[in-house]
Design an enzyme around this catalytic site. Structure first.
Site, mmCIF file in Angstrom:
data_model
loop_
_atom_site.group_PDB
_atom_site.id
_atom_site.type_symbol
_atom_site.label_atom_id
_atom_site.label_comp_id
_atom_site.label_asym_id
_atom_site.label_seq_id
_atom_site.Cartn_x
_atom_site.Cartn_y
_atom_site.Cartn_z
ATOM 1 N N ARG A 176 36.701 18.961 13.325
ATOM 2 C CA ARG A 176 37.028 17.764 13.238
ATOM 3 C C ARG A 176 36.613 16.452 12.414
ATOM 4 O O ARG A 176 36.325 16.532 11.333
ATOM 5 C CB ARG A 176 37.521 17.055 13.964
ATOM 6 C CG ARG A 176 38.877 16.176 13.992
ATOM 7 C CD ARG A 176 38.850 14.842 13.918
ATOM 8 N NE ARG A 176 37.515 14.353 15.013
ATOM 9 C CZ ARG A 176 36.937 13.400 14.900
ATOM 10 N NH1 ARG A 176 36.614 12.757 14.304
ATOM 11 N NH2 ARG A 176 36.003 12.618 16.020
ATOM 12 N N ASP A 177 35.548 16.184 13.101
ATOM 13 C CA ASP A 177 34.643 15.536 12.579
ATOM 14 C C ASP A 177 33.663 15.956 11.395
ATOM 15 O O ASP A 177 33.349 15.200 10.745
ATOM 16 C CB ASP A 177 33.579 15.412 14.025
ATOM 17 C CG ASP A 177 32.831 13.877 13.731
ATOM 18 O OD1 ASP A 177 33.382 12.981 13.016
ATOM 19 O OD2 ASP A 177 31.630 13.229 14.004
ATOM 20 N N HIS A 189 26.210 11.909 21.344
ATOM 21 C CA HIS A 189 27.247 12.190 19.637
ATOM 22 C C HIS A 189 26.256 11.895 18.918
ATOM 23 O O HIS A 189 26.040 10.726 18.394
ATOM 24 C CB HIS A 189 28.342 11.792 20.045
ATOM 25 C CG HIS A 189 28.880 12.325 18.647
ATOM 26 N ND1 HIS A 189 29.962 12.741 18.306
ATOM 27 C CD2 HIS A 189 28.960 12.242 17.341
ATOM 28 C CE1 HIS A 189 30.916 13.133 17.314
ATOM 29 N NE2 HIS A 189 29.965 12.398 16.513
ATOM 30 N N HIS A 247 24.768 11.351 15.042
ATOM 31 C CA HIS A 247 24.405 11.456 13.167
ATOM 32 C C HIS A 247 22.625 11.929 12.947
ATOM 33 O O HIS A 247 21.529 11.324 13.518
ATOM 34 C CB HIS A 247 25.143 11.299 13.150
ATOM 35 C CG HIS A 247 26.349 11.196 12.675
ATOM 36 N ND1 HIS A 247 27.048 11.021 11.886
ATOM 37 C CD2 HIS A 247 27.192 11.551 13.898
ATOM 38 C CE1 HIS A 247 28.421 11.237 11.653
ATOM 39 N NE2 HIS A 247 28.163 11.388 13.523
ATOM 40 N N CYS A 264 30.473 9.779 7.803
ATOM 41 C CA CYS A 264 32.179 9.514 7.872
ATOM 42 C C CYS A 264 32.513 8.643 6.882
ATOM 43 O O CYS A 264 31.545 8.448 6.076
ATOM 44 C CB CYS A 264 31.117 8.316 9.544
ATOM 45 S SG CYS A 264 32.491 7.178 9.553
ATOM 46 N N ASN A 293 26.736 15.123 11.923
ATOM 47 C CA ASN A 293 26.396 15.425 13.175
ATOM 48 C C ASN A 293 25.387 15.830 13.008
ATOM 49 O O ASN A 293 24.165 16.965 12.058
ATOM 50 C CB ASN A 293 27.734 15.481 13.822
ATOM 51 C CG ASN A 293 28.737 15.116 14.036
ATOM 52 O OD1 ASN A 293 28.804 13.784 14.229
ATOM 53 N ND2 ASN A 293 30.041 15.971 13.095
#
Length: 301
Positions: free
Chosen positions: A15-16, A208, A210, A241, A250
């Site tokens: 997803r991300d 989380h 990056h 993003c 990430n």
């Protein structure tokens, strides 16, 4: 505080990781990636998003992905849901038992990302969480820009704590704290965790990070020293993003796992299978993996 003996790795690559890709990835490819990640031993794999395809076209095939994956006992397949319309789409798709909602610690980022203030975003998510919980689903919360914002610079830890506390009150079982632009450093990461842990139990927090500035692994270790035992990561270092210019992917799941394995910390994840999953999706995307460990082991696409 002693380091945790085990860490739960939450895989956000499907997803991300893929949401920022310039070319569409077929649902069958995404489903195969999810299955490979589950086969590697990951027990939480973020599998899609019910956002408007107008804004995030890569997530348009989420219902097809959910229908195609081979579900394994003990594995959760959460999806991101931005509003009630998205929740309704998740209900219609079927196969959903966990969702994620997201706020930001930066007013400017909230406006750029979802066109509303932080308070407005939280008010929008409240009925989403309430309905999801009524469905018997679990709800996870994200806070973006916890260590910096591309528009505002540094973010006060107290602001992160305020947003996290509101997500907890909304019924989120876990709050993932995201360094969206990857500017954080270990001491700042620890200070942020200390502030948030005043209002949210540390066992309900996830990291989380990056890796834009190469600080992700150092930051993960730093927050683990403060008791955080859940880490989000993205296979092959996928991601970025669309609303944070310059933000790279990430931290790579393979790199996180190599560090944890080397420290004797249990994850239940097999590094060879994880590298294989990263090589698969990198091959489909037509570029080398972003994982340093995979490259060192010859797992490049």
């Amino acid at each position: 505080m002693p380091l945790p003996k085990s860490v739960k790795m939450v895989e956000v690559g499907p997803r991300d990781g893929l949401q920022n890709e310039p070319t569409p990835v077929a649902p069958a490819v995404k489903a195969r990636l999810v299955d490979m990640l589950a086969e590697a031993g990951l027990t939480a794999i973020e599998s899609g998003s019910f956002v408007s395809p107008k804004w995030v076209p890569q997530m348009a095939g989420t219902p097809e992905v959910l229908a195609a994956i081979t579900r394994r006992p003990g594995v959760s397949y959460p999806v991101l849901v931005p509003n009630l319309k998205g929740l309704e789409a998740a209900e219609q798709a079927g196969g959903v038992d966990e969702i994620a909602v997201f706020g930001a610690a930066s007013e400017s980022f909230s406006q750029k990302n979802i066109n509303c203030s932080i308070d407005e975003s939280l008010a929008r998510f409240a009925p989403v969480a309430e309905r999801a919980l009524a469905n018997g689903w679990r709800v996870r919360g994200y806070v973006s820009c916890v260590l910096g914002c591309p528009y505002e610079g540094e973010i006060a830890p107290a602001k992160v704590a305020e947003v996290a506390q509101k997500l907890l009150a909304m019924g989120c079982y876990e709050i993932s704290l995201g360094d969206t632009v990857g500017t954080g450093t270990p001491v700042k990461a620890q200070a942020m965790i200390e502030a948030v842990a005043q209002v949210v139990p540390v066992e309900k927090l996830a990291a989380h990070f990056h890796d834009t500035y190469g600080q992700a692994l150092a930051n993960i270790l730093a927050v683990m020293e403060k008791g955080v035992a859940v880490v989000d990561s993205s296979v092959a270092g996928l991601g970025g993003c669309p609303y944070a210019k310059g933000a790279s992917g990430n931290v790579a799941s393979e790199d996180v796992l190599y560090m944890l394995d080397g420290m004797g910390i249990e994850t239940g994840v097999d590094i060879d299978r994880l590298i294989a999953a990263g090589a698969y999706i990198s091959g489909e995307l037509g570029r080398p993996t972003g994982s340093k460990v995979a490259r060192a082991r010859g797992g490049c696409a």
